[in-house]
Design an enzyme around this catalytic site. Structure first.
Site, PDB file in Angstrom:
ATOM      1  N   TYR A  29       0.862  -1.183   0.000  1.00 42.89           N
ATOM      2  CA  TYR A  29       0.000   0.000   0.000  1.00 42.89           C
ATOM      3  C   TYR A  29       0.900   1.235   0.000  1.00 42.89           C
ATOM      4  O   TYR A  29       1.960   1.243  -0.625  1.00 42.89           O
ATOM      5  CB  TYR A  29      -0.967  -0.061   1.187  1.00 42.89           C
ATOM      6  CG  TYR A  29      -2.150   0.858   1.036  1.00 42.89           C
ATOM      7  CD1 TYR A  29      -2.987   0.760  -0.074  1.00 42.89           C
ATOM      8  CD2 TYR A  29      -2.421   1.836   1.973  1.00 42.89           C
ATOM      9  CE1 TYR A  29      -4.061   1.607  -0.249  1.00 42.89           C
ATOM     10  CE2 TYR A  29      -3.499   2.694   1.819  1.00 42.89           C
ATOM     11  CZ  TYR A  29      -4.309   2.580   0.706  1.00 42.89           C
ATOM     12  OH  TYR A  29      -5.372   3.429   0.540  1.00 42.89           O
ATOM     13  N   LYS A  51     -20.135 -20.758  -9.366  1.00 43.57           N
ATOM     14  CA  LYS A  51     -19.488 -20.575 -10.670  1.00 43.57           C
ATOM     15  C   LYS A  51     -18.046 -20.093 -10.476  1.00 43.57           C
ATOM     16  O   LYS A  51     -17.127 -20.537 -11.176  1.00 43.57           O
ATOM     17  CB  LYS A  51     -20.281 -19.552 -11.481  1.00 43.57           C
ATOM     18  CG  LYS A  51     -20.020 -19.576 -12.977  1.00 43.57           C
ATOM     19  CD  LYS A  51     -20.521 -20.866 -13.589  1.00 43.57           C
ATOM     20  CE  LYS A  51     -20.336 -20.903 -15.087  1.00 43.57           C
ATOM     21  NZ  LYS A  51     -21.326 -20.110 -15.812  1.00 43.57           N
TER      22      LYS A  51
END
Length: 539
Positions: free
Chosen positions: A40, A95
Site C-alpha cells: 500500500y 461458478k
C-alpha cells in the site's frame, strides 16, 4: 439419501464452517512493515503511475488478467426462475469456485439489483475496468440476448453469457460425435427442439453454423411449434420459425434424427422415441428431471445415442467442460471478445478429445474399465486432466487467427506447460480419488471422534459421500460437538467404555485372542487391549 437429507446436506455445506464458497487470499508477502509499505502507501503509487502512463500496464501490475466477473440479476436462476439477486448469489459463488478449480481463474461474483436492460448494461460497463473477462449468468431471455450483444460491442474484454454459449458448445461437440457414430451428416438430419430460451436459441444457432439447415429444424416453446404466424415471439425465436401447419411434439418426432430438450421434464415417452429414425440422437437436458427418463429412453430402443444434463448417466452435457477453459484461453491472449471462431474452436477441441485414448486415471475416477469413444462416451468427462491443456490453446489460437488477440502466444509448448502447472497434480489427484471413493463408499471408524478435528473429518467424509463414518468416543461429548459443527446427519456412535458395549467388547476380545493367540497374546491380554479405542476400532 432422502430429499430432506439432501436439502440439509446442501444447507450445511454452504453454511459451515464459514458461510459461502469463496474468499480472497493474498498473493504477496505481508508479514513485515516493509511488505505493507510496498503493498500500500507509499509503494503502491509506483504501479499506479505506470498504469496512468499506459493502461495496458494494468495487466502487468494487477490481477486484472486473471480475474473474471460472474454477473447476474437473478432473473433465471437454474430451474428456480426469477428469485432475485440475493438468492442467486450461491450459484454465482459456485461458478466462481468452478472457474478456480478447473482453470485457476480468480473470480468475483456480482449480483446486480435491476431488471432494466440499460441500467444493467451501464452497471457492468462501469465496473468492467476491474476485470479481464465477464461471465454473464442466469439472466432471462429475451433480455439476455440484448445485454450480451451490447456489452460485447461496447467493451474490449471477453464477455460471454454461459447459459447460452456454454451449453451450445458442449452439446455441439456431443452432436458432432453422435452424428459420426450414427453415420449421418448434419446437413441432412431432421432436428426437433423443445425449448426456445437463451440456451436453446444459442444451441440451434451453433448447429446451423456447423451445417444444420433451418428448414430441417422444428422448435417448440410452451405454446407449441414456432411458426411464422406467431406474434408473441422475439426476433431470436422467429429466425427459426417455420411456415408449417401446427403439429405437436409427438408428431414432430416422427422420422426425426435428433431431439434436443432444454425445457421441462417428462414430456417425451418411449413411443415417441420409437417413432424416430434409426440411431436417434436424444439430448434430454432439462435439469434435474430430463424430458425423458434415461432408463425409459434406453429401454425404448437399442440404437439410441443419449445425453443428459445429469452426472449419474453417461454423456453428461456439463458446461464446466467449456466456460473455464474458454475464458482461460481468451484471457491468456488478452482477447477483446469471445467470437464465433473461438467458440467453434472449443467445440471441435472438445469433440476431438473424446476420440483420444482416455488416461487410466480417468477410468479409475469414474469406476470404468476402459472408457473409449462410443455411444456411451461422446464427450469427455469433467475431471479429464487433458481439458486444461487442450481447450485453452485451441481458443487462444482461434483468437489470434481471427485478429482479436492483443498478446499473441509465441511458445506453445511453454504455454501448455504453464497450463498444466496451474492445476497442481495434488489437487487433481485428490479430486480423482474422491470421485473414485464415492462410487463405492466404505465404512470408516473414527477412533477419536470426541476430538473436534476428527469429528469434522468424519463430517466431511459423510457429506462428500466418500464413506460411512462410525464414531467412537463419549457419546455426550460427540453429540455436543456435532451440534456445534452443524453435523446433524445420523451416524453410528459407539462408546467402547460404556456398559451397553460390554457384550460387543467381549466378543471382539475373543475374536482378537483367536487371531493372535499363536503370537503370544493371552485371552486376558486381548480383553485389556480391547479397552483401547484403536484396538476396538480395528476389530
Amino acid at each position: 439419501m432422502s430429499e430432506k437429507s439432501k436439502r440439509r446436506e446442501a444447507l450445511v455445506y454452504h453454511a459451515k464452517p464459514t458461510p459461502g464458497k469463496i474468499k480472497i487470499v493474498p498473493t504477496k508477502k505481508y508479514s513485515s512493515q516493509r511488505d505493507l509499505a510496498l503493498a500500500y502507501s507509499p509503494g503502491v503509487a509506483e504501479p499506479c503511475i505506470e498504469i496512468a502512463k499506459d493502461k495496458s500496464n494494468v495487466y502487468k501490475y494487477t490481477t486484472k488478467g486473471n480475474l473474471v466477473a460472474v454477473i447476474s440479476n437473478g432473473t433465471a436462476v437454474l430451474g428456480l426462475g426469477d428469485i432475485g439477486p440475493e438468492a442467486s448469489k450461491p450459484v454465482m459463488e459456485g461458478k466462481g469456485l468452478l472457474f478456480k478449480i478447473f482453470a485457476d481463474l480468480d473470480c468475483f461474483d456480482i449480483e446486480v439489483d435491476t431488471k432494466d436492460v440499460d441500467e444493467f448494461i451501464k452497471t457492468v460497463k462501469n465496473i468492467a475496468p476491474t476485470f479481464g473477462g465477464i461471465n454473464l449468468e442466469d439472466i432471462k431471455a429475451p433480455e439476455a440476448f440484448e445485454i450480451e450483444r451490447r456489452l460485447k460491442e461496447e467493451l474490449d474484454i471477453p464477455v460471454m453469457h454461459d447459459d447460452q454459449h456454454g451449453t451450445a458448445i458442449i452439446s455441439s461437440a456431443a452432436l458432432l460425435n453422435a452424428l459420426e457414430l450414427a453415420e449421418k451428416k448434419i446437413e441432412d438430419v431432421k432436428i426437433v427442439i423443445s425449448g426456445a430460451g437463451s440456451a436453446a436459441i444459442s444451441c440451434t444457432s451453433l448447429y446451423v453454423k456447423l451445417g444444420a439447415r433451418k428448414e430441417n429444424i422444428m422448435m417448440f416453446d410452451i405454446d407449441g411449434l414456432i411458426t411464422k404466424d406467431r406474434t408473441n415471439l422475439g426476433p431470436e425465436q422467429m429466425q427459426f420459425a417455420r411456415d408449417l401447419d401446427k403439429v405437436d411434439l409427438r408428431e414432430a418426432l416422427k422420422n426425426a434424427d435428433v431431439f434436443l430438450g432444454l425445457s421441462v421434464g417428462n414430456i417425451v415417452d418411449g413411443e415417441m422415441l420409437r417413432s424416430m429414425n434409426d440411431s436417434p440422437i436424444v439430448f434430454a437436458m432439462a435439469n434435474p428431471t430430463p424430458e425423458i427418463d434415461y432408463d425409459t429412453a434406453m429401454a425404448s430402443r437399442e440404437d439410441i445415442i443419449m445425453a443428459t444434463g445429469r452426472s449419474d448417466h453417461p454423456n453428461q452435457v456439463n458446461n464446466v467442460l467449456g466456460f473455464p477453459f474458454i475464458f482461460r484461453g481468451a484471457m491468456d491472449v488478452r482477447a477483446t471478445k469471445i467470437n464465433e471462431e473461438m467458440k467453434m474452436a472449443a467445440t471441435k477441441a472438445i469433440a476431438q478429445l473424446a476420440k483420444e485414448p482416455v488416461p487410466e486415471q480417468v477410468n479409475i475416477a469414474y469406476g470404468e474399465l476402459k472408457l473409449s469413444f462410443g455411444r456411451d462416451y461422446i464427450i469427455p468427462k469433467p475431471f479429464d486432466p487433458r481439458l486444461i491443456s487442450t481447450i485453452p490453446p485451441a481458443v487462444a489460437k482461434a483468437a489470434m487467427e481471427s485478429g482479436v488477440a492483443q498478446e499473441p502466444i509465441l511458445d506453445w509448448e511453454r504455454y501448455e506447460e504453464q497450463l498444466l502447472s496451474r492445476m497442481g497434480s495434488d489437487n487433481k489427484l485428490v479430486r480423482l480419488l474422491l470421485n473414485r471413493a464415492r462410487i463405492n463408499p466404505k465404512r470408516i471408524v473414527f477412533a477419536e471422534a470426541d476430538n473436534i478435528d476428527v469429528l469434522k473429518a468424519a463430517q466431511i467424509v459423510l457429506e462428500d459421500g466418500i464413506g460411512t463414518p462410525i464414531l467412537l468416543g463419549r457419546k455426550d461429548i460427540i453429540e455436543e460437538l456435532m451440534e456445534e459443527l452443524g453435523f446433524d446427519q445420523p451416524c453410528m456412535i459407539i462408546d467402547p467404555k460404556s456398559d451397553e458395549e460390554k457384550a460387543r467388547k467381549d466378543r471382539y476380545a475373543h475374536e482378537f485372542w483367536k487371531l493372535r493367540q499363536r503370537k503370544g497374546v493371552t485371552e486376558f491380554d486381548a480383553g485389556k487391549s480391547l479397552r483401547q479405542r484403536n484396538y476396538f476400532a480395528a476389530m
